[in-house]
Enzyme design. Sequence first.
Site, short mmCIF file in Angstrom:
data_model
loop_
_atom_site.label_atom_id
_atom_site.label_comp_id
_atom_site.label_asym_id
_atom_site.label_seq_id
_atom_site.Cartn_x
_atom_site.Cartn_y
_atom_site.Cartn_z
N ILE A 14 62.41 24.38 2.63
CA ILE A 14 61.90 24.71 3.64
C ILE A 14 62.97 24.96 5.09
O ILE A 14 61.60 25.71 5.48
CB ILE A 14 61.46 23.43 3.99
CG1 ILE A 14 60.42 22.01 3.26
CG2 ILE A 14 60.85 23.07 5.42
CD1 ILE A 14 59.24 23.29 2.92
N ARG A 64 73.15 11.34 21.49
CA ARG A 64 72.48 11.57 20.17
C ARG A 64 70.77 12.28 20.47
O ARG A 64 70.20 10.89 20.99
CB ARG A 64 72.25 10.87 19.29
CG ARG A 64 74.15 10.50 19.09
CD ARG A 64 74.61 11.36 18.56
NE ARG A 64 75.74 11.51 17.69
CZ ARG A 64 76.31 12.12 17.03
NH1 ARG A 64 75.93 13.38 16.49
NH2 ARG A 64 77.03 11.71 16.58
N GLU A 92 88.60 16.76 13.94
CA GLU A 92 87.40 16.17 14.58
C GLU A 92 88.61 15.83 15.40
O GLU A 92 87.57 15.25 16.77
CB GLU A 92 87.15 15.21 13.51
CG GLU A 92 86.20 16.31 12.82
CD GLU A 92 84.49 17.66 13.83
OE1 GLU A 92 84.71 17.09 15.28
OE2 GLU A 92 84.20 18.71 12.92
N GLY A 115 67.73 7.69 1.14
CA GLY A 115 66.64 7.48 0.62
C GLY A 115 66.42 8.98 0.74
O GLY A 115 65.25 9.61 -0.18
N GLU A 119 74.21 13.20 2.34
CA GLU A 119 75.35 12.91 2.89
C GLU A 119 75.98 11.90 2.31
O GLU A 119 75.94 10.92 2.60
CB GLU A 119 75.37 12.61 4.47
CG GLU A 119 75.95 12.81 5.02
CD GLU A 119 75.46 12.91 6.47
OE1 GLU A 119 76.78 12.65 7.43
OE2 GLU A 119 74.51 12.19 7.42
N GLU A 140 81.47 23.96 21.33
CA GLU A 140 80.78 24.00 22.53
C GLU A 140 79.89 23.19 23.33
O GLU A 140 79.48 23.85 24.28
CB GLU A 140 80.72 25.88 23.25
CG GLU A 140 79.42 26.78 21.61
CD GLU A 140 79.03 27.81 21.55
OE1 GLU A 140 77.96 28.33 21.84
OE2 GLU A 140 80.17 28.40 22.15
N GLU A 142 79.16 20.58 22.50
CA GLU A 142 79.05 19.05 21.52
C GLU A 142 80.36 18.29 23.48
O GLU A 142 80.97 18.80 23.62
CB GLU A 142 80.26 19.00 20.74
CG GLU A 142 80.30 17.37 20.41
CD GLU A 142 80.93 16.97 19.17
OE1 GLU A 142 80.96 16.56 18.08
OE2 GLU A 142 82.86 18.07 19.06
#
Length: 181
Positions: A14, A64, A92, A115, A119, A140, A142
């Site tokens: 998709i 977020r 990170e 479900g 990840e 850039e 973040e």
Amino acid sequence: MDKFTENTIESKTIYDGKVVHLKVDDVTLPNGKTAKREIINHPGAVAVIAITEENKIVFVEQYRKPLEKSLIELPAGKLEKGEKPELTGIRELEEETGYTTNNLSLVTSFYTSPGFADELMYIYITDEIKKIENPPAGDEDEFVEILELSLDEAKKYVEEERIHDAKTNYAILYLHALGRF
């Protein structure tokens, strides 16, 4: 063969994006009936519990968009293709906090939302961090603010839902269980 196995009849992509790949699979269920499964493929991610010499936990606060609010979280990010989780964790940590380490220990790994997504999140811990004189630039798009909190302060933020994501809640529970603070 697992008695709950669902066999894929057909799979249709998709969306194939920078972070996720979304597909819809038609499957045969264990009872012979069919169903559709919406699946997000994700390369995996790594979070780091970084503890300062003062026994403070290093967090980042960032907005977020799916939640339309900011959260305080562990420094974390997505695995790049072919990258080892330990290297992702160090990268990170450096990009988001300006700290680095040569010593990461794996705490655990878990599926974030089995479900509908594959990840796999790895959580590492280190109490051997040092500030980098010239930290690498972060993404850039973040924007983060660094916070260093005691375990008690972090627990209070959990109660206030300022810390409200699974990986960070897990880390706080883990540190509490260790009883080292």
